[in-house]
Design a protein around this motif. Structure first.
Motif, PDB file in Angstrom:
ATOM      1  N   MET A   1       0.837  -1.196   0.000  1.00  0.00           N
ATOM      2  CA  MET A   1       0.000   0.000   0.000  1.00  0.00           C
ATOM      3  C   MET A   1       0.881   1.260   0.000  1.00  0.00           C
ATOM      4  O   MET A   1       1.996   1.257   0.517  1.00  0.00           O
ATOM      5  CB  MET A   1      -0.899   0.028   1.241  1.00  0.00           C
ATOM      6  N   LEU A   2       0.325   2.325  -0.579  1.00  0.00           N
ATOM      7  CA  LEU A   2       0.974   3.621  -0.593  1.00  0.00           C
ATOM      8  C   LEU A   2       0.082   4.632   0.112  1.00  0.00           C
ATOM      9  O   LEU A   2      -1.146   4.491   0.119  1.00  0.00           O
ATOM     10  CB  LEU A   2       1.225   4.078  -2.038  1.00  0.00           C
ATOM     11  N   HIS A   3       0.716   5.633   0.735  1.00  0.00           N
ATOM     12  CA  HIS A   3      -0.043   6.668   1.436  1.00  0.00           C
ATOM     13  C   HIS A   3      -0.087   7.922   0.569  1.00  0.00           C
ATOM     14  O   HIS A   3       0.956   8.433   0.142  1.00  0.00           O
ATOM     15  CB  HIS A   3       0.599   6.988   2.788  1.00  0.00           C
ATOM     16  N   ILE A  71       0.224  17.100  -4.282  1.00  0.00           N
ATOM     17  CA  ILE A  71       0.031  15.653  -4.258  1.00  0.00           C
ATOM     18  C   ILE A  71       1.317  15.023  -3.746  1.00  0.00           C
ATOM     19  O   ILE A  71       2.380  15.215  -4.334  1.00  0.00           O
ATOM     20  CB  ILE A  71      -0.296  15.100  -5.660  1.00  0.00           C
ATOM     21  N   THR A  72       1.230  14.289  -2.646  1.00  0.00           N
ATOM     22  CA  THR A  72       2.400  13.644  -2.046  1.00  0.00           C
ATOM     23  C   THR A  72       2.123  12.156  -1.892  1.00  0.00           C
ATOM     24  O   THR A  72       1.050  11.768  -1.422  1.00  0.00           O
ATOM     25  CB  THR A  72       2.728  14.249  -0.670  1.00  0.00           C
ATOM     26  N   LEU A  73       3.078  11.338  -2.306  1.00  0.00           N
ATOM     27  CA  LEU A  73       2.923   9.890  -2.244  1.00  0.00           C
ATOM     28  C   LEU A  73       4.074   9.291  -1.460  1.00  0.00           C
ATOM     29  O   LEU A  73       5.238   9.628  -1.692  1.00  0.00           O
ATOM     30  CB  LEU A  73       2.885   9.309  -3.664  1.00  0.00           C
ATOM     31  N   GLU A  74       3.772   8.399  -0.525  1.00  0.00           N
ATOM     32  CA  GLU A  74       4.788   7.771   0.315  1.00  0.00           C
ATOM     33  C   GLU A  74       4.557   6.272   0.389  1.00  0.00           C
ATOM     34  O   GLU A  74       3.403   5.806   0.326  1.00  0.00           O
ATOM     35  CB  GLU A  74       4.746   8.346   1.732  1.00  0.00           C
ATOM     36  N   ASN A  75       5.629   5.515   0.555  1.00  0.00           N
ATOM     37  CA  ASN A  75       5.511   4.079   0.776  1.00  0.00           C
ATOM     38  C   ASN A  75       5.101   3.807   2.216  1.00  0.00           C
ATOM     39  O   ASN A  75       5.533   4.499   3.139  1.00  0.00           O
ATOM     40  CB  ASN A  75       6.840   3.383   0.487  1.00  0.00           C
ATOM     41  N   ILE A  76       4.295   2.804   2.405  1.00  0.00           N
ATOM     42  CA  ILE A  76       3.886   2.370   3.748  1.00  0.00           C
ATOM     43  C   ILE A  76       4.647   1.100   4.082  1.00  0.00           C
ATOM     44  O   ILE A  76       4.511   0.083   3.391  1.00  0.00           O
ATOM     45  CB  ILE A  76       2.365   2.114   3.815  1.00  0.00           C
TER      46      ILE A  76
END
Length: 309
Positions: A1-3, A71-76
């Motif tokens: 999943m990505l945050h 828009i910011t995307l991070e690895n969970i």
């Protein structure tokens, strides 16, 4: 999943929230009205399955959120949630097969930019490899391969070719060519210095060198290995399995070939220099060709998989 974390103008928040809710593969939607100060707006957060991320990002950009907000995307690293597990099951395809193109472009951007750090690493790797070829030391050659950062610009060029982004392609090509040119020129000077100190000699370079003579004797395997390494390196980037990149780095002879060419040139051994240059070009061509075709294949396969979902 990505945050996924968004800053949205207040008049777009409901539309963004509805978009996330109807996107298969999302979970944990949170809306914080008025929480953002720069830029002013609402904060919207959610978790999204990797295989649903690319389509959602495209829809958000179509709404202009990247221009009017953020828009910011991070690895969970860890998510303990039945809802998240269900979201991953609902999303079509497998996460490991999905390519998040915006994330890939961002990952290759920094690595494909000409910078002092990039040039320093490439130069140091070439100088280490120069010691390895003169001493016929395979350990130094492997170490130089691992230090070399040249796969970044190569991956950036492949990404640019598939996304039809000429600016990224030019930046990657510039970093690659200028980086190798500087590294080889410095290594020529390094070779002269080491010769002056009595540490390098023409006799060492011209000896049989059973451990490293493959560097200036390219053959069909030079291209084949480069193609295989290009495929593996591209897959490691698109699947976020960056650990495989170390193996990719030490399977191609780009840096050792550049080093051997520089040392050979400093001793007027033009036969070795040309053979090393040919080895370098074969490796670069193989990696670029394989990387580009791999991305095209992934793009086509993923589009076909989604159309069947």
């Amino acid at each position: 999943m990505l945050h996924l974390r968004l800053i949205t103008p207040a008049d777009h928040t409901d539309e963004v929230a509805r978009l996330i809710e109807k996107t298969v593969g999302t979970a944990h939607l949170v809306v914080l009205p008025g929480a953002a100060r720069d830029p002013v707006g609402d904060v919207v957060m959610c978790d999204v399955a990797r295989e649903a991320t690319d389509e959602l990002l495209a829809d958000l950009r179509a709404l202009g959120i990247d221009r009017t907000g953020a828009i910011t995307l991070e690895n969970i690293d860890l998510s303990l949630s039945d809802r998240a597990e269900q979201a991953e099951k609902d999303a079509p395809g497998e996460g490991a097969d999905a390519v998040v193109w915006e994330q890939l472009a961002d990952a290759t951007h920094e690595e494909s930019t000409l910078s002092l750090t990039y040039v320093a690493f490439l130069t140091l790797a070439t100088m280490i490899a120069a010691c390895g070829v003169v001493l016929d030391n395979a350990i130094l050659i492997v170490g130089a391969m691992a230090v070399g950062p040249e796969f970044g610009p190569l991956a950036g060029f492949c990404t640019a070719a598939v996304r039809r982004a000429p600016r990224l392609a030019l930046r990657s090509l510039t970093a690659l060519l200028v980086g190798f040119a500087v590294a080889m020129v410095v290594t020529v000077g390094f070779s002269h210095f080491m010769d002056w100190q009595g540490l390098f000699s023409d006799a060492q370079l011209g000896s049989d060198r059973p451990n490293t003579n493959f560097i200036y004797r390219p053959d069909a395997f030079s291209f084949i290995v480069a193609v295989l390494a290009g495929i593996a390196g591209t897959l490691s980037l698109t699947s976020a399995k960056s650990g495989a990149l170390v193996g990719v780095a030490i399977s191609v002879t780009t840096v050792p070939a550049a080093a051997n060419a520089a040392v050979a040139f400093s001793y007027n051994e033009y036969g070795q220099a040309w053979g090393s240059a040919e080895q370098l070009l074969l490796n670069l061509l193989g990696i670029v060709l394989a990387g580009t075709l791999t991305l095209l294949a992934q793009k086509w396969l993923w589009a076909r998989q989604r159309s069947k979902a």
